[in-house]
Design an enzyme around this catalytic site. Sequence first.
Site, PDB file in Angstrom:
ATOM      1  N   ARG A 163     -35.043 -55.010 -47.168  1.00 34.88           N
ATOM      2  CA  ARG A 163     -35.318 -56.352 -47.672  1.00 34.88           C
ATOM      3  C   ARG A 163     -36.439 -56.945 -46.831  1.00 34.88           C
ATOM      4  O   ARG A 163     -36.617 -56.588 -45.672  1.00 34.88           O
ATOM      5  CB  ARG A 163     -34.071 -57.229 -47.596  1.00 34.88           C
ATOM      6  CG  ARG A 163     -32.874 -56.691 -48.386  1.00 34.88           C
ATOM      7  CD  ARG A 163     -31.663 -57.598 -48.194  1.00 34.88           C
ATOM      8  NE  ARG A 163     -30.501 -57.122 -48.940  1.00 34.88           N
ATOM      9  CZ  ARG A 163     -29.568 -56.330 -48.433  1.00 34.88           C
ATOM     10  NH1 ARG A 163     -29.663 -55.906 -47.181  1.00 34.88           N
ATOM     11  NH2 ARG A 163     -28.531 -55.938 -49.173  1.00 34.88           N
ATOM     12  N   LYS A 188     -27.743 -58.417 -44.706  1.00 31.40           N
ATOM     13  CA  LYS A 188     -26.897 -59.548 -45.052  1.00 31.40           C
ATOM     14  C   LYS A 188     -25.543 -59.438 -44.371  1.00 31.40           C
ATOM     15  O   LYS A 188     -25.033 -58.337 -44.150  1.00 31.40           O
ATOM     16  CB  LYS A 188     -26.700 -59.599 -46.574  1.00 31.40           C
ATOM     17  CG  LYS A 188     -27.960 -59.944 -47.355  1.00 31.40           C
ATOM     18  CD  LYS A 188     -27.651 -60.018 -48.833  1.00 31.40           C
ATOM     19  CE  LYS A 188     -28.876 -60.413 -49.647  1.00 31.40           C
ATOM     20  NZ  LYS A 188     -28.575 -60.484 -51.090  1.00 31.40           N
ATOM     21  N   HIS A 260     -39.274 -56.807 -53.181  1.00 28.87           N
ATOM     22  CA  HIS A 260     -38.114 -56.078 -53.693  1.00 28.87           C
ATOM     23  C   HIS A 260     -38.533 -54.913 -54.596  1.00 28.87           C
ATOM     24  O   HIS A 260     -37.732 -53.993 -54.824  1.00 28.87           O
ATOM     25  CB  HIS A 260     -37.183 -57.030 -54.443  1.00 28.87           C
ATOM     26  CG  HIS A 260     -35.796 -57.073 -53.881  1.00 28.87           C
ATOM     27  ND1 HIS A 260     -35.519 -57.445 -52.576  1.00 28.87           N
ATOM     28  CD2 HIS A 260     -34.593 -56.758 -54.424  1.00 28.87           C
ATOM     29  CE1 HIS A 260     -34.220 -57.371 -52.368  1.00 28.87           C
ATOM     30  NE2 HIS A 260     -33.640 -56.953 -53.466  1.00 28.87           N
ATOM     31  N   ARG A 263     -38.344 -51.980 -52.523  1.00 36.29           N
ATOM     32  CA  ARG A 263     -36.936 -51.600 -52.318  1.00 36.29           C
ATOM     33  C   ARG A 263     -36.421 -50.826 -53.523  1.00 36.29           C
ATOM     34  O   ARG A 263     -35.759 -49.784 -53.373  1.00 36.29           O
ATOM     35  CB  ARG A 263     -36.124 -52.873 -52.091  1.00 36.29           C
ATOM     36  CG  ARG A 263     -34.643 -52.689 -51.832  1.00 36.29           C
ATOM     37  CD  ARG A 263     -34.054 -54.025 -51.404  1.00 36.29           C
ATOM     38  NE  ARG A 263     -32.612 -54.024 -51.358  1.00 36.29           N
ATOM     39  CZ  ARG A 263     -31.881 -53.582 -50.355  1.00 36.29           C
ATOM     40  NH1 ARG A 263     -32.478 -53.056 -49.294  1.00 36.29           N
ATOM     41  NH2 ARG A 263     -30.568 -53.636 -50.375  1.00 36.29           N
ATOM     42  N   HIS A 286     -26.205 -52.006 -49.258  1.00 41.35           N
ATOM     43  CA  HIS A 286     -25.477 -52.709 -50.303  1.00 41.35           C
ATOM     44  C   HIS A 286     -24.022 -52.908 -49.895  1.00 41.35           C
ATOM     45  O   HIS A 286     -23.420 -52.035 -49.242  1.00 41.35           O
ATOM     46  CB  HIS A 286     -25.518 -51.924 -51.614  1.00 41.35           C
ATOM     47  CG  HIS A 286     -26.848 -51.997 -52.300  1.00 41.35           C
ATOM     48  ND1 HIS A 286     -27.264 -51.076 -53.236  1.00 41.35           N
ATOM     49  CD2 HIS A 286     -27.864 -52.898 -52.201  1.00 41.35           C
ATOM     50  CE1 HIS A 286     -28.472 -51.400 -53.667  1.00 41.35           C
ATOM     51  NE2 HIS A 286     -28.848 -52.493 -53.065  1.00 41.35           N
ATOM     52  N   TYR A 295     -29.518 -48.398 -60.470  1.00 32.77           N
ATOM     53  CA  TYR A 295     -30.695 -47.539 -60.369  1.00 32.77           C
ATOM     54  C   TYR A 295     -30.537 -46.282 -61.211  1.00 32.77           C
ATOM     55  O   TYR A 295     -31.523 -45.683 -61.626  1.00 32.77           O
ATOM     56  CB  TYR A 295     -30.960 -47.180 -58.896  1.00 32.77           C
ATOM     57  CG  TYR A 295     -31.346 -48.378 -58.081  1.00 32.77           C
ATOM     58  CD1 TYR A 295     -32.528 -49.067 -58.340  1.00 32.77           C
ATOM     59  CD2 TYR A 295     -30.529 -48.845 -57.060  1.00 32.77           C
ATOM     60  CE1 TYR A 295     -32.878 -50.187 -57.603  1.00 32.77           C
ATOM     61  CE2 TYR A 295     -30.879 -49.953 -56.316  1.00 32.77           C
ATOM     62  CZ  TYR A 295     -32.051 -50.621 -56.598  1.00 32.77           C
ATOM     63  OH  TYR A 295     -32.404 -51.728 -55.875  1.00 32.77           O
TER      64      TYR A 295
END
Length: 337
Positions: A163, A188, A260, A263, A286, A295
């Site tokens: 990110r 995160k 992104h 990414r 994730h 994906y």
Amino acid sequence: MTPSPTKFATALRAFFAQHLPLTRGLSPRTVLSYRDSFVLLLRFLATRHGCGVVDLELQHLRAGDVLAFLEHLETERKNSVATRNARLAAIHAFARFLATRDPEPVEECQRLLAVPTKRGLTRAVDYLEGDEISAMLEAVSAHRRDRVRDRALLLTLFNTGARVQELLDIRPGDLQLDRPTSVRLRGKGRKERLCPLWPETADAIRTLLSSTTAANTGPVFRNHRGEPMTRFGVRYLLRRFAEQARTAAPTIVAKRIHPHTCRHSAAVHLLRAGVDLVTISHRLGHASVETTNRYAAVDLETKRKALERAGPVTGASEYNVTAWRTDTSVLEWLQSL
């Protein structure tokens, strides 16, 4: 004589000073995001009720006021549905806190919590093909003063799938540039992960560090003034390199280029290389592998190969409608859904 703070102000202070950072242990960036939401909300409520922000009381925060605020975000401020839902999440968090703090507003807190998040349009995921990535790397001009930094930045993004804030938080102490090369990323929820680096990426970062005088505690990626780069600076660079790469890779014109996108590109190329979804999920940081599953649905090359294996539909006559009425396995499968 200084007027005493309202219950609303007292609750807000406790929410931001104690509950979010100490009780829940949220990261400073999450607290700042919640703060921005309430700055907008308080200004809206003051205008809506014709009073000053300091005069707002808890009765000024009703479900109807929140719904009007959310509509204001979308219509007046032109915010996306995702931003609207993020603002609502902050209000929901405050309502849950308020309900445990004081029993008097519990009923209204329940109404606030009942304000639903909104479903929005799900856009197709943009990612770059190998030739488009190469064209962007080639677009980094040898005559630019920041060429070393720009090349290291692009390689790190495509290599790690980080990110943008994870990229900007990288410090020299997070890097392992001797074999086995890796970088420590902070994602995160304060979750850390180690990501291996390509030899080319490690060489580019090594060259960058040798040409900068940044302290070991400072960020690796800085602007030409020696200050930490921002998310907006990275986005600007990516768009400029994409614009310069359109001659070598014309297909890049139709794609939305932002951090992104890099990414997404890293995830799709890992998937094509045969890496399983669980490993890709860990690589990208994730929270759930369900996030990574998308994906598998966006990779056009994988879809194309599946279509080639299936072959073309040669005619409707090959499909016997009667078989659908008599094939119990199909009926059982439909009933099990």
